[in-house]
Design an enzyme around this catalytic site. Structure first.
Site, PDB file in Angstrom:
ATOM      1  N   LYS A  52       0.839  -1.208   0.000  1.00 55.74           N
ATOM      2  CA  LYS A  52       0.000   0.000   0.000  1.00 55.74           C
ATOM      3  C   LYS A  52       0.872   1.256   0.000  1.00 55.74           C
ATOM      4  O   LYS A  52       0.602   2.221  -0.724  1.00 55.74           O
ATOM      5  CB  LYS A  52      -0.961  -0.011   1.207  1.00 55.74           C
ATOM      6  N   GLN A  96      -4.965  -1.618   9.295  1.00 56.66           N
ATOM      7  CA  GLN A  96      -4.856  -2.949   8.714  1.00 56.66           C
ATOM      8  C   GLN A  96      -5.484  -3.996   9.631  1.00 56.66           C
ATOM      9  O   GLN A  96      -5.193  -4.039  10.830  1.00 56.66           O
ATOM     10  CB  GLN A  96      -3.368  -3.265   8.450  1.00 56.66           C
ATOM     11  N   ASP A 119     -11.385   2.457   3.442  1.00 58.57           N
ATOM     12  CA  ASP A 119     -11.755   1.041   3.303  1.00 58.57           C
ATOM     13  C   ASP A 119     -13.269   0.890   3.122  1.00 58.57           C
ATOM     14  O   ASP A 119     -13.739  -0.179   2.740  1.00 58.57           O
ATOM     15  CB  ASP A 119     -11.382   0.278   4.589  1.00 58.57           C
TER      16      ASP A 119
HETATM   17  N1  GUN Z   1      -7.009  -6.992   5.773  1.00 55.20           N
HETATM   18  C1  GUN Z   1      -7.282  -7.750   4.672  1.00 55.20           C
HETATM   19  N2  GUN Z   1      -7.850  -6.998   3.710  1.00 55.20           N
HETATM   20  C2  GUN Z   1      -7.960  -5.758   4.213  1.00 55.20           C
HETATM   21  C3  GUN Z   1      -8.456  -4.531   3.670  1.00 55.20           C
HETATM   22  O1  GUN Z   1      -8.950  -4.447   2.541  1.00 55.20           O
HETATM   23  N3  GUN Z   1      -8.373  -3.454   4.511  1.00 55.20           N
HETATM   24  C4  GUN Z   1      -7.865  -3.528   5.763  1.00 55.20           C
HETATM   25  N4  GUN Z   1      -7.852  -2.426   6.486  1.00 55.20           N
HETATM   26  N5  GUN Z   1      -7.394  -4.652   6.279  1.00 55.20           N
HETATM   27  C5  GUN Z   1      -7.439  -5.747   5.503  1.00 55.20           C
END
Ligand code: GUN
Length: 285
Positions: A52, A96, A119
């Site tokens: 990211k 996350q 998200d």
């Molecule tokens: N963990 C697995 N996929 C995601 C996601 O799309 N966003 C976040 N914040 N955590 C994750």
């Protein structure tokens, strides 16, 4: 033999568009910032967070990483979220998941300012998605929609089957397909006649979390098969929920793992972060 849907190429197109728009904002003195919070040292989460940050650099965003120890208390994490909510340089906040077990994920998600919730996990944004009036797209389902669009198949009127009902993928996925006038069936671990239901799908989206769960006998000839799975096989190799080798002989189009849905999630996160920056700018003007 199915067309192999190239998630890397579609993702690159989306990111190139975001980069162009970010450059326009920068020319007007506006920079875009994403805060990424990781708690603990889960190796998979570390890889996702690194990807990211890398994507942010590529499209010209600032990224701010907050790597907190596994013992972080809920109060400490909520204090950080509050600080980021009030930080003007931060347009998007991503915590996350999964969080260590002693932290309440719902409480943390609910503390994120909805207009920074890139998200789209906050209940306010989930509600907007349900109604069909939304600014932030749920990243993985939105990425899947881009991949389906890339096949040239129109969702309208098609039989769409989603396997898995998570809040992150299955439920918002069903909503996005419904908004495009698909006839959507949501299936899960308690579904009876799963094989028959899947075999009736024109568009099949697998988000189960079990390697090779979807076999060729569960797939209709010519169907679009989207594999959201991210599993490790016995040799530790990344593999999806779909038995790719057998299903590709029957499907009309199929996503590989890796190189299918994965790259799209990050591209859509970049798009959401750009949207957040633009919306916040409008609010303060
Ligand atoms: N963990 C697995 N996929 C995601 C996601 O799309 N966003 C976040 N914040 N955590 C994750």
């Amino acid at each position: 033999m199915a067309k192999i849907i190239d998630g890397k190429a579609v993702s690159a197109r989306v990111r190139a568009q975001v980069k162009e728009e970010a450059a326009e904002l920068k020319a007007n003195g506006i920079s875009v910032g994403l805060a990424v919070v990781i708690v603990g040292d889960d190796p998979a989460s570390r890889v996702y967070v690194n990807n990211k940050k890398k994507a942010c650099a590529e499209v010209g965003f600032e990224s701010y990483e907050y790597a907190l120890p596994a013992e972080t208390t809920e109060e400490e994490l909520l204090t950080l979220v509050e600080k980021l909510n009030n930080d003007e340089k931060v347009n998007g906040i991503l915590v996350q998941l999964p969080l260590p077990a002693h932290l309440n994920e719902t409480k943390v998600i609910n503390a994120i300012r909805p207009d920074k919730d890139v998200d789209a996990f906050h209940p306010e944004n989930v509600g907007h998605i349900m109604i069909g009036d939304f600014s932030f797209l749920p990243c993985t389902p939105a990425g899947v929609m881009e991949l389906i669009a890339d096949t040239g198949v129109d969702v309208c009127g098609k039989s769409c089957v989603v396997i898995g009902r998570s809040n992150i993928v299955g439920k918002p996925m069903a909503m996005l397909l419904l908004h495009k006038n698909g006839t959507v069936t949501m299936t899960h671990s308690r579904t009876r006649n799963l094989k028959e239901i899947c075999a009736s799908a024109d568009i099949l989206v697998a988000a189960v979390g079990k390697a090779k769960f979807v076999t060729a006998d569960m797939v209709k000839e010519g169907a679009v098969v989207i594999d959201v799975g991210m599993n490790r096989n016995e040799e530790g190799k990344l593999c999806g929920d779909v038995d790719f080798e057998s299903v590709k002989e029957k499907a009309g189009a199929i996503t590989p793992v890796p190189g299918g849905v994965g790259p799209m999630t990050i591209a859509m996160l970049m798009r959401n972060t750009l949207t957040a920056a633009k919306r916040q700018r409008q609010q303060t003007k």
